[in-house]
Design an enzyme around this catalytic site. Structure first.
Site, PDB file in Angstrom:
ATOM      1  N   ASP A   1      -8.991   5.333  -4.474  1.00 25.93           N
ATOM      2  CA  ASP A   1      -7.485   6.669  -5.165  1.00 25.93           C
ATOM      3  C   ASP A   1      -8.616   7.881  -4.916  1.00 25.93           C
ATOM      4  OD1 ASP A   1      -9.328   7.667  -7.319  1.00 25.93           O
ATOM      5  OD2 ASP A   1      -7.788   6.115  -8.036  1.00 25.93           O
TER       6      ASP A   1
ATOM      7  N   ASN B   1     -12.740   3.005  -6.083  1.00 22.53           N
ATOM      8  CA  ASN B   1     -11.123   3.284  -5.519  1.00 22.53           C
ATOM      9  C   ASN B   1     -11.179   3.328  -4.414  1.00 22.53           C
ATOM     10  OD1 ASN B   1     -11.405   1.972  -8.245  1.00 22.53           O
ATOM     11  ND2 ASN B   1     -11.837   4.042  -9.225  1.00 22.53           N
TER      12      ASN B   1
ATOM     13  N   ARG C   1       1.413   2.018  -3.489  1.00 22.70           N
ATOM     14  CA  ARG C   1       0.331   2.091  -4.051  1.00 22.70           C
ATOM     15  C   ARG C   1       0.305   3.980  -3.877  1.00 22.70           C
ATOM     16  NH1 ARG C   1       1.355  -1.801  -5.280  1.00 22.70           N
ATOM     17  NH2 ARG C   1       1.847  -0.321  -7.460  1.00 22.70           N
TER      18      ARG C   1
ATOM     19  N   HIS D   1     -14.460   1.249   0.234  1.00 21.39           N
ATOM     20  CA  HIS D   1     -13.675   0.039   0.192  1.00 21.39           C
ATOM     21  C   HIS D   1     -12.237   1.058   0.748  1.00 21.39           C
ATOM     22  CE1 HIS D   1     -14.980  -2.694  -3.620  1.00 21.39           C
ATOM     23  NE2 HIS D   1     -16.233  -1.978  -1.920  1.00 21.39           N
TER      24      HIS D   1
ATOM     25  N   TYR E   1       0.624  -1.346  -0.351  1.00 26.63           N
ATOM     26  CA  TYR E   1       0.010   0.390  -0.126  1.00 26.63           C
ATOM     27  C   TYR E   1       1.176   1.674   0.075  1.00 26.63           C
ATOM     28  CZ  TYR E   1      -3.954  -2.140   0.431  1.00 26.63           C
ATOM     29  OH  TYR E   1      -5.117  -3.386   0.057  1.00 26.63           O
TER      30      TYR E   1
ATOM     31  N   THR F   1     -16.349  -0.467 -14.068  1.00 26.94           N
ATOM     32  CA  THR F   1     -16.335  -1.472 -12.760  1.00 26.94           C
ATOM     33  C   THR F   1     -16.199  -3.321 -13.816  1.00 26.94           C
ATOM     34  OG1 THR F   1     -17.188  -2.987 -10.314  1.00 26.94           O
ATOM     35  CG2 THR F   1     -18.354  -1.083 -11.887  1.00 26.94           C
TER      36      THR F   1
HETATM   37  N1  APR Z   1     -12.090   2.701 -18.842  1.00 28.65           N
HETATM   38  C1  APR Z   1     -13.249   2.174 -18.312  1.00 28.65           C
HETATM   39  N2  APR Z   1     -13.156   1.176 -17.539  1.00 28.65           N
HETATM   40  C2  APR Z   1     -12.336   0.530 -18.325  1.00 28.65           C
HETATM   41  C3  APR Z   1     -11.060   0.946 -18.833  1.00 28.65           C
HETATM   42  C4  APR Z   1     -11.075   1.858 -18.786  1.00 28.65           C
HETATM   43  N3  APR Z   1      -9.842   2.449 -19.655  1.00 28.65           N
HETATM   44  N4  APR Z   1      -9.813  -0.283 -18.594  1.00 28.65           N
HETATM   45  C5  APR Z   1     -10.498  -1.261 -18.120  1.00 28.65           C
HETATM   46  N5  APR Z   1     -12.050  -1.090 -17.238  1.00 28.65           N
HETATM   47  C6  APR Z   1     -12.674  -2.094 -17.180  1.00 28.65           C
HETATM   48  C7  APR Z   1     -12.844  -3.032 -17.277  1.00 28.65           C
HETATM   49  O1  APR Z   1     -13.117  -3.962 -18.404  1.00 28.65           O
HETATM   50  C8  APR Z   1     -13.297  -4.159 -15.921  1.00 28.65           C
HETATM   51  O2  APR Z   1     -14.471  -4.457 -16.299  1.00 28.65           O
HETATM   52  O3  APR Z   1     -12.467  -1.429 -15.460  1.00 28.65           O
HETATM   53  C9  APR Z   1     -13.109  -2.861 -15.296  1.00 28.65           C
HETATM   54  C10 APR Z   1     -12.065  -3.343 -13.760  1.00 28.65           C
HETATM   55  O4  APR Z   1     -13.148  -4.386 -12.902  1.00 28.65           O
HETATM   56  P1  APR Z   1     -11.453  -4.780 -11.905  1.00 28.65           P
HETATM   57  O5  APR Z   1     -10.547  -4.198 -12.326  1.00 28.65           O
HETATM   58  O6  APR Z   1     -12.441  -6.309 -11.356  1.00 28.65           O
HETATM   59  O7  APR Z   1     -12.189  -4.201 -11.044  1.00 28.65           O
HETATM   60  P2  APR Z   1     -13.331  -2.921  -9.612  1.00 28.65           P
HETATM   61  O8  APR Z   1     -14.440  -3.551 -10.226  1.00 28.65           O
HETATM   62  O9  APR Z   1     -13.474  -1.849  -8.890  1.00 28.65           O
HETATM   63  O10 APR Z   1     -13.443  -4.474  -8.839  1.00 28.65           O
HETATM   64  C11 APR Z   1     -13.536  -4.341  -7.272  1.00 28.65           C
HETATM   65  O11 APR Z   1     -12.137  -5.730  -6.148  1.00 28.65           O
HETATM   66  O12 APR Z   1      -9.563  -5.497  -5.651  1.00 28.65           O
HETATM   67  C12 APR Z   1     -11.505  -5.244  -5.807  1.00 28.65           C
HETATM   68  O13 APR Z   1     -11.373  -3.550  -3.328  1.00 28.65           O
HETATM   69  C13 APR Z   1     -10.999  -3.546  -4.793  1.00 28.65           C
HETATM   70  O14 APR Z   1     -12.601  -2.492  -5.303  1.00 28.65           O
HETATM   71  C14 APR Z   1     -11.996  -2.949  -5.666  1.00 28.65           C
HETATM   72  C15 APR Z   1     -13.017  -4.423  -6.190  1.00 28.65           C
END
Ligand code: APR
Length: 227
Positions: free
Chosen positions: A90, A88, A57, A105, A54, A170
């Site tokens: 950030d 997020n 990060r 989170h 972290y 997401t």
């Molecule tokens: N613009 C928009 N979306 C995008 C881009 C982009 N440039 N690049 C990738 N993505 C999308 C991907 O297609 C995917 O669906 O962002 C999403 C990211 O998914 P995850 O990595 O699973 O992230 P998230 O859904 O925020 O994860 C949820 O999981 O690890 C835990 O606590 C952590 O908050 C996080 C949670």
């Protein structure tokens, strides 16, 4: 009165700023198994590794900038009463100018005691031996897998009142965040911006999926909302 717009954002909204998403890289997060760096068990097993993870990060945060998707979301405050509910950790929504951000989170720029939910603002590394004023070790103010999501109750109430919901960047894999849009009223329009969108189970709501990266997708959503 301005209409209420709720943005549910995930890692993808920050991808164009250079912060890697979680599930786009073979199940590893910056080279680590999520279970090693984002669980209470991982922290018990190897606190130095988790703190270092972290710390990296947090340092990265000072090198990145909000992108156009964050900026458009902030600009929507001119026309809507906007609440951003983000997964997020950030601070890019805030730096883009969003004034009403709920972090489901946790936040990289906060640290808390391992013994309570008391947090403090924190911009530096957290090292072993850095103590909270309660005499216990500091840890990142992050909701790890297996931990409760205290902000979810407030988030549900906000979504229930929304006139519009934008879901952006997401994979909709992690609950309870992934279930939040189910609380929207059936007449609430939902926009889902993601270049690789997850399939959404049937909903009564009008849902528009915009399979674009965040900046391009938000341009389209803004146009649809304002015309
Ligand atoms: N613009 C928009 N979306 C995008 C881009 C982009 N440039 N690049 C990738 N993505 C999308 C991907 O297609 C995917 O669906 O962002 C999403 C990211 O998914 P995850 O990595 O699973 O992230 P998230 O859904 O925020 O994860 C949820 O999981 O690890 C835990 O606590 C952590 O908050 C996080 C949670």
């Amino acid at each position: 009165m301005k209409k209420k717009l709720v943005v549910l954002s995930g890692a993808g909204v920050s991808a164009e700023s250079g912060i890697r998403t979680f599930r786009d890289a073979d199940g590893l997060w910056e080279g680590h198994d999520v279970m090693d760096v984002a669980t209470p068990e991982g922290f018990r097993k190897n606190p130095a590794l988790v703190l270092d993870f972290y710390n990296q990060r947090r340092r990265q945060l000072f090198e990145v900038q909000p992108n156009k998707a964050h900026i458009i979301i902030a600009e929507l405050e001119k026309d809507f009463e906007v609440t951003v509910i983000t997964q997020n950790v950030d601070d890019l929504h805030e730096r883009a100018g969003s004034t009403n951000v709920l972090h489901l989170h946790g936040e990289l720029l906060k640290a808390r005691s391992v013994n309570s939910s008391d947090f403090v603002e924190w911009k530096d590394d957290i090292n072993l031996g850095d103590m909270h004023t309660d005499g216990h070790q500091l840890r990142p103010h992050i909701v790890w897998f297996g931990e409760a999501v205290p902000a979810i109750t407030e988030a549900i109430i906000i979504v229930e009142k929304a006139d519009y919901v934008i879901v952006i960047g997401t994979s909709l894999q992690v609950y309870p965040a992934a279930g939040l849009m189910d609380y929207a009223r059936p007449d609430t329009s939902i926009f889902y911006v993601d270049p690789n969108p997850a399939s959404i189970p049937y909903m009564a709501n009008p849902v528009q999926v915009i399979a674009k990266i965040g900046s391009e997708g938000m341009e389209i959503v803004r146009e649809k909302l304002l015309t």
